[in-house]
Write a protein that holds these residues in place. Structure first.
Motif, PDB file in Angstrom:
ATOM      1  N   LEU A 255     -40.670  54.904 -21.453  1.00 43.36           N
ATOM      2  CA  LEU A 255     -41.680  55.365 -22.410  1.00 43.36           C
ATOM      3  C   LEU A 255     -41.749  54.435 -23.608  1.00 43.36           C
ATOM      4  CD1 LEU A 255     -40.775  59.167 -22.599  1.00 43.36           C
ATOM      5  CD2 LEU A 255     -42.673  58.167 -21.313  1.00 43.36           C
TER       6      LEU A 255
ATOM      7  N   VAL B 155     -45.662  62.823 -22.923  1.00 42.27           N
ATOM      8  CA  VAL B 155     -44.446  63.628 -22.787  1.00 42.27           C
ATOM      9  C   VAL B 155     -44.403  64.619 -23.941  1.00 42.27           C
ATOM     10  CG1 VAL B 155     -41.935  63.592 -23.021  1.00 42.27           C
ATOM     11  CG2 VAL B 155     -43.055  61.963 -21.505  1.00 42.27           C
TER      12      VAL B 155
ATOM     13  N   VAL C 271     -36.639  55.049 -24.249  1.00 41.95           N
ATOM     14  CA  VAL C 271     -37.735  55.006 -25.207  1.00 41.95           C
ATOM     15  C   VAL C 271     -37.403  53.976 -26.280  1.00 41.95           C
ATOM     16  CG1 VAL C 271     -36.772  56.882 -26.596  1.00 41.95           C
ATOM     17  CG2 VAL C 271     -39.229  56.406 -26.704  1.00 41.95           C
TER      18      VAL C 271
ATOM     19  N   SER D 112     -45.398  49.498 -18.041  1.00 44.48           N
ATOM     20  CA  SER D 112     -44.005  49.517 -18.497  1.00 44.48           C
ATOM     21  C   SER D 112     -43.081  48.975 -17.413  1.00 44.48           C
ATOM     22  CB  SER D 112     -43.593  50.940 -18.881  1.00 44.48           C
ATOM     23  OG  SER D 112     -44.325  51.392 -19.998  1.00 44.48           O
TER      24      SER D 112
ATOM     25  N   ALA E 147     -43.410  65.746 -18.412  1.00 39.67           N
ATOM     26  CA  ALA E 147     -44.174  64.501 -18.369  1.00 39.67           C
ATOM     27  C   ALA E 147     -45.556  64.815 -17.831  1.00 39.67           C
ATOM     28  CB  ALA E 147     -43.479  63.477 -17.474  1.00 39.67           C
TER      29      ALA E 147
ATOM     30  N   SER F  56     -43.313  55.415 -15.302  1.00 38.15           N
ATOM     31  CA  SER F  56     -43.758  55.758 -16.641  1.00 38.15           C
ATOM     32  C   SER F  56     -44.872  56.781 -16.504  1.00 38.15           C
ATOM     33  CB  SER F  56     -44.235  54.518 -17.386  1.00 38.15           C
ATOM     34  OG  SER F  56     -44.487  54.834 -18.752  1.00 38.15           O
TER      35      SER F  56
ATOM     36  N   LYS G 291     -46.242  57.639 -26.470  1.00 38.58           N
ATOM     37  CA  LYS G 291     -46.461  58.670 -25.454  1.00 38.58           C
ATOM     38  C   LYS G 291     -45.753  59.978 -25.777  1.00 38.58           C
ATOM     39  CE  LYS G 291     -47.068  55.101 -21.958  1.00 38.58           C
ATOM     40  NZ  LYS G 291     -46.528  54.441 -20.756  1.00 38.58           N
TER      41      LYS G 291
END
Length: 282
Positions: free
Chosen positions: A226, A196, A250, A109, A201, A192, A230
């Protein structure tokens, strides 16, 4: 005798790895048929690929996908959720200002941020302009992929975090890496993680967790990137409570139910639009 058999195991194993990384998983039987070899030969090939950290065997087959205990090889992660990671990186790039010291972890990411910093004119859909619009800039990372990408970029002061090289993650880890991080203070850290849920996390591997925690401690501001896959998942180790992050980014593939979990834990987050337009897009 087939061409695969004539060439020997190494090219066949490379072809098997490429197929499994593209598909995510495969059965031993279908691989034996595809490569015209015996099941015994396929299992030997898969044993070798597992030893290299490329895949994981399970009863009757093999997978490159993550679990709550194992993280995927970086080669597989580079192929997955690319539009979602790009959307989040586009937004993250707007948090970077000239003169900052920026830390990137070894996630694919954050590699999308590095791509934008290393691309003349920028690759972001938002037309951010790449590194040329936000230099001078110091970038600190333990990710070999990012180091390679940014090594020839003008206007960037690139700092490599040393340690023990881990080919599974294409990054430098261990005590030496943690100690190097502890000597630094950066303006913003982008990280990242694998999962989650419930205000925390998570990550599968303890040696990755120790590096990520050190990174969080070294930064004035922390941003968690994210992709929506996830959310609502857990892994073996807690990395940190989401309260340790100043912002969570996200993509818009996240469902209302998963976002509600972030709301309930009072997590500051932003939803980043993808080119595909979110979960209802065909």
């Amino acid at each position: 005798m087939s061409g695969d058999q004539q060439r020997g195991p190494a090219p066949r194993q490379a072809a098997i790895a490429e197929r499994v990384l593209a598909a995510g998983s495969a059965t031993a039987a279908e691989l034996a048929e595809r490569f015209d070899v015996s099941l015994m030969t396929i299992h030997r090939d898969l044993d070798e690929l597992e030893r290299q950290g490329l895949v994981r065997k399970f009863r009757g087959g093999v997978t490159a996908q993550p679990s709550g205990v194992f993280e995927s090889n970086v080669a597989y992660r580079l192929k997955t959720m690319r539009a979602e990671k790009a959307a989040v990186a586009d937004r993250a790039l707007r948090l970077i200002e000239p003169g900052m010291a920026v830390m990137l972890d070894d996630s694919t990411s954050t590699l999308e941020i590095a791509r934008r910093l290393g691309s003349p004119g920028g690759t972001s859909t938002g037309g951010s302009g790449g590194a040329s619009s936000i230099t001078p800039l110091t970038v600190v990372t333990n990710f070999l992929e990012a180091l390679t990408l940014l090594s020839s970029e003008r206007g960037l002061h690139l700092m490599a975090l040393g340690g023990d090289y881990d080919p599974l993650h294409s990054s430098f880890l261990g005590v030496s890496c943690v100690e190097a991080i502890q000597l630094l203070r950066v303006d913003i850290c982008f990280t990242s993680t694998s999962a989650v849920s419930g205000g925390f996390a998570y990550h599968q591997e303890q040696h990755i967790v120790s590096v990520k925690r050190a990174m969080l401690d070294s930064a004035a501001k922390n941003v968690l990137l994210l992709d929506h896959s996830k959310l609502g998942r857990v892994a073996l180790h807690r990395v940190a409570p989401l309260s340790r992050f100043d912002l969570v980014l996200v993509d818009d593939g996240a469902s209302a139910e998963l976002l509600r979990d972030l709301d309930e834990h009072k997590v500051p987050y932003e939803v980043c639009p993808t080119a595909t337009g979110g979960p209802d897009h065909d």
